[in-house]
Design an enzyme around this catalytic site. Structure first.
Site, mmCIF file in Angstrom:
data_model
loop_
_atom_site.group_PDB
_atom_site.id
_atom_site.type_symbol
_atom_site.label_atom_id
_atom_site.label_comp_id
_atom_site.label_asym_id
_atom_site.label_seq_id
_atom_site.Cartn_x
_atom_site.Cartn_y
_atom_site.Cartn_z
ATOM 1 N N GLY A 14 45.096 46.905 37.633
ATOM 2 C CA GLY A 14 45.169 45.475 37.346
ATOM 3 C C GLY A 14 46.354 44.742 37.941
ATOM 4 N N SER A 15 46.787 45.128 39.143
ATOM 5 C CA SER A 15 47.931 44.393 39.712
ATOM 6 C C SER A 15 47.520 42.982 40.149
ATOM 7 C CB SER A 15 48.577 45.171 40.867
ATOM 8 O OG SER A 15 47.772 45.142 42.017
ATOM 9 N N ASN A 16 46.295 42.816 40.624
ATOM 10 C CA ASN A 16 45.839 41.450 40.946
ATOM 11 C C ASN A 16 45.695 40.618 39.676
ATOM 12 O OD1 ASN A 16 45.259 40.841 43.894
ATOM 13 N ND2 ASN A 16 44.437 42.921 43.687
ATOM 14 N N HIS A 112 38.828 41.403 48.089
ATOM 15 C CA HIS A 112 38.487 42.629 48.814
ATOM 16 C C HIS A 112 39.621 42.954 49.776
ATOM 17 C CE1 HIS A 112 36.012 45.718 50.569
ATOM 18 N NE2 HIS A 112 36.347 45.271 51.761
ATOM 19 N N ASP A 148 30.514 42.648 48.780
ATOM 20 C CA ASP A 148 31.572 42.286 49.729
ATOM 21 C C ASP A 148 31.094 41.284 50.786
ATOM 22 O OD1 ASP A 148 33.296 43.941 48.328
ATOM 23 O OD2 ASP A 148 32.901 45.669 49.599
#
Ligand code: GAR
Length: 217
Positions: A14-16, A112, A148
């Site tokens: 979960g860094s984004n 992405h 994507d």
């Protein structure tokens, strides 16, 4: 304008998600992270979200077996119960049904780790290195049924260095992700992104100032 209620969907660290939470702390940010939803009960990002005082939900996909439609319906119900207006996929590693995608058309974003349409799918940094790509990066796009793919909101590029490894390249791309995801969500939440003929216009124009939008690192 009331801030848009956003759900971030995660499967991992979960860094984004953390970058979105951080950005949304600014009082003039047009969105609030109202929910973090994970299909993995011990996803690292859930702890980060809880510590930030954000509501979390877990919907384990395993009991649904092959019934993706039922899993997606369960997610949709939770999103509706939390009055969610925009959805951000952030390392959410489940394929979504066309029905679910349709319900969130132009209201669901994905990040992405490649410059789409190059390197869809997994292991993007490894494949970029193997292909001898000179430039690599990340893409934020609206979600469409095809994986994507979908109208590109923003991209950020990095130069591939001769001594790059998957790890060093991935780390530089991740930094770019943490910049372009909050910036993209801001534009969408402000209602400044329109999709025309499958392409995103910002303030009615094709990317107005590429220099301002594309961090090259
Ligand atoms: C990110 O690099 C994101 O772009 C990627 O997974 C990572 C999640 O990291 N997403 C995909 O590959 C989706 N096709 P995070 O959990 O630290 O945000």
């Amino acid at each position: 304008m009331p801030r848009k209620r956003v759900a971030v969907l995660i499967s991992g660290r979960g860094s984004n998600m953390a970058a979105l939470i951080e950005a949304a702390k600014a009082s003039d940010y047009p969105a609030e992270i109202a929910l973090v939803l994970s299909n993995i009960a011990d996803a690292g990002g859930l702890d980060t979200a809880r510590k930030a005082g954000i509501q979390t939900a877990i919907i384990d996909h395993k009991p649904f077996g092959k019934d993706r439609a039922a899993f997606d319906r369960a997610m949709h119900e939770v999103l509706i119960a939390h009055r969610i207006e925009l959805v951000c996929l952030a390392g959410f590693m489940r394929l979504l049904t066309p029905e679910f995608v349709a319900l969130w058309k132009e209201r669901m974003l994905n990040i992405h780790p490649a410059l789409l349409p190059a390197f869809k799918g997994l292991d993007t940094h490894k494949r970029a290195l193997e292909a001898g790509a000179k430039v690599h990066g990340a893409t934020v796009h609206f979600v469409v049924p095809e994986m994507d793919a979908g109208p590109i909101i923003m991209q950020g590029a990095v130069v591939v260095r001769p001594d790059d490894t998957e790890a060093t390249l991935g780390a530089r791309v991740l930094k770019v992700e943490h910049t372009i995801y909050p910036a993209s969500l801001k534009l969408v939440a402000e209602g400044r992104v329109q999709v025309v003929d499958g392409r995103c216009l910002i303030d009615g124009k094709p990317v107005p100032d590429a220099g301002a939008l594309i961090p090259v690192a």
